[in-house]
Scaffold this active site. Structure first.
Site: not given
Ligand code: NAD
Length: 414
Positions: A103-104
């Site tokens: 994720a980011k």
């Protein structure tokens, strides 16, 4: 090269898919994120005015475990960049074999222009906007460019207050008194050191007296300088956003750090020669560590790079065309998704410690980090030898293989 880091990721996935003999159906789930959200973050500034910032969170893949990835505060943050960084995180977590997807997150903001109170309001509101999709079993944020442990403490506090109980495992990179892991600060640089050691051993090189050049003197660059210096290497040049310094006899990293703290930059340290960032990248050396931003080694300068080994501390410092030129020149590259994975490995250790409520000594963190990084390096090297490809292609192949295998076991429904 394309203009989009996300398109570069897609090209790489398709290339290794062919190498591994995967079908289009195997690869399709890796072509798009599981979930992307864009949020508006209205906050009251200290002068009473209202500002609205834009934030993002992309959960790329959760087939191997909860999504994991940092939160970036930078004015140039875009959905495309966050998507690419989230995709890289999925592959990186698979390369070092930790039970996470990728994720980011990011907010388009220049944090240096905000007071601490404004930064706190921004962080709490952003956290509230993504509250429903994050948590220790769903998605675990961490620091990235422009964010730090205090910001993680606010994220943890906001979530804990909304849940009604303390939930430290919801975010990593926290201060140690709130359930942070010992050794997290230097983890990325220490992981990089372990991969460099493994590479030097394979190449018949020694760290003792090796000439090292480092671009960027923040968390990764300054800790890498200190640890490589302690390992016997000679740090001959370093830089930050304002420029660089060169001393062929070697620099003392602690003295450089002190000077940078006092003056705001590594530049101008007595007894050193001033150089530009462009000059720094083409200095003759045994090891070059880009530890600043993406897109630093390009088609413009790759032919002039005179390093034997490059360990990518930064994410995406080498463009695909530059990568091809360096390969032709025989430069050994330890790619970002391997070289800088120490941070996420210790984040994983932090999450484990939080869930157990039992905290490890720093030596235990270091020992387990070394084991993970060494194993990952040799897994990537094994893939490179089996398929006669470079280390970057091999690292992607390893990561993609582990993700596709997990999906085959779980099925498309997952
Ligand atoms: P940081 O903000 O602490 O330091 C960045 C350094 O780069 C600073 O010294 C800054 O002056 C310098 N810099 C900025 N722009 C530059 C330019 N144009 N030319 C030369 N130097 C420049 O950031 P960090 O945490 O050390 O991260 C550095 C890189 O490593 C980033 O690409 C980040 O995504 C990557 N990374 C960091 C971690 C981590 O745990 N901190 C983990 C994995 C990857």
């Amino acid at each position: 090269m394309t203009d989009s880091p996300f398109d570069d990721y897609l090209e790489m996935v398709d290339r290794v898919g062919v190498l591994l003999g995967y079908s289009e159906g195997d690869l399709k789930p890796l072509h798009s994120p599981k979930r992307s959200i864009i949020v508006s973050i209205p906050i009251e500034m200290d002068d009473g005015m209202v500002e609205i910032f834009t934030g993002f969170r992309v959960q790329y893949d959760t087939i191997r475990g909860p999504a994991k990835g940092g939160i970036r505060y930078h004015p140039a943050v875009t959905l495309d960049e966050v998507k690419a960084l989230a995709a890289w995180m999925s592959v990186k977590c698979a390369v070092v074999d930790i039970p996470f997807g990728g994720a980011k997150g990011g907010v388009a903001v220049d944090p240096s222009q905000l007071s601490m109170r404004e930064l706190e309001r921004l962080t709490r509101r952003y956290t509230a906007e993504i509250f429903d999709i994050i948590g220790p079993d769903k998605d675990i944020p961490a620091p990235d460019v422009g964010t730090h442990p205090q910001i993680m403490a606010w994220v943890m506090d906001t979530i804990s207050m909304k849940r009604g109980y303390v939930e430290p495992g919801t975010v990593t990179g926290k201060p140690v008194p709130l359930g942070g892991s010992r050794g997290r600060d230097e983890a990325t640089a220490r992981g990089l050191l372990y991969t460099v050691r493994a590479a030097f051993r394979v190449l018949g090189m020694t760290l003792e007296g090796a000439r090292v050049v480092i671009q960027g003197y923040g968390n990764v660059g300054s800790n890498a300088a200190r640890l490589l210096h302690e390992a016997g290497a000679r740090i001959i040049a370093v830089s930050d956003v304002r420029g660089g310094i060169h001393a062929s006899g070697g620099l003392d990293p602690q003295e450089v750090a002190r000077h940078a703290r006092e003056t705001g930059s590594v530049g101008g340290l007595p007894g050193t020669k001033t150089i530009t960032n462009a000059e720094l990248l083409t200095l003759e050396c045994d090891l070059l560590v880009p530890a600043a931003l993406g897109g630093q080694i390009t088609v413009e300068n790759a032919r002039r790079v005179r390093a034997r080994v490059i360990a990518e501390g930064a994410n995406g410092p080498t463009t695909p065309e530059a990568d091809a030129i360096l390969r032709e020149k025989g430069v050994f590259i330890i790619p970002d998704i391997l070289a800088n994975a120490g941070g996420v490995v210790v984040s994983y250790f932090e999450w484990v410690q939080d869930r157990y409520g039992y905290f490890w000594k720093e030596e235990v963190v270091r020992e387990r980090l070394e084991e993970k990084m060494r194993q990952a390096f040799h897994d990537v090297l094994g893939m490179a030898e089996r398929h006669r490809v470079d280390m970057r292609t091999a690292a992607y192949a390893l990561g993609v293989e582990r993700i596709v295998e997990a999906r085959r076991l779980r099925g498309l429904y997952g």
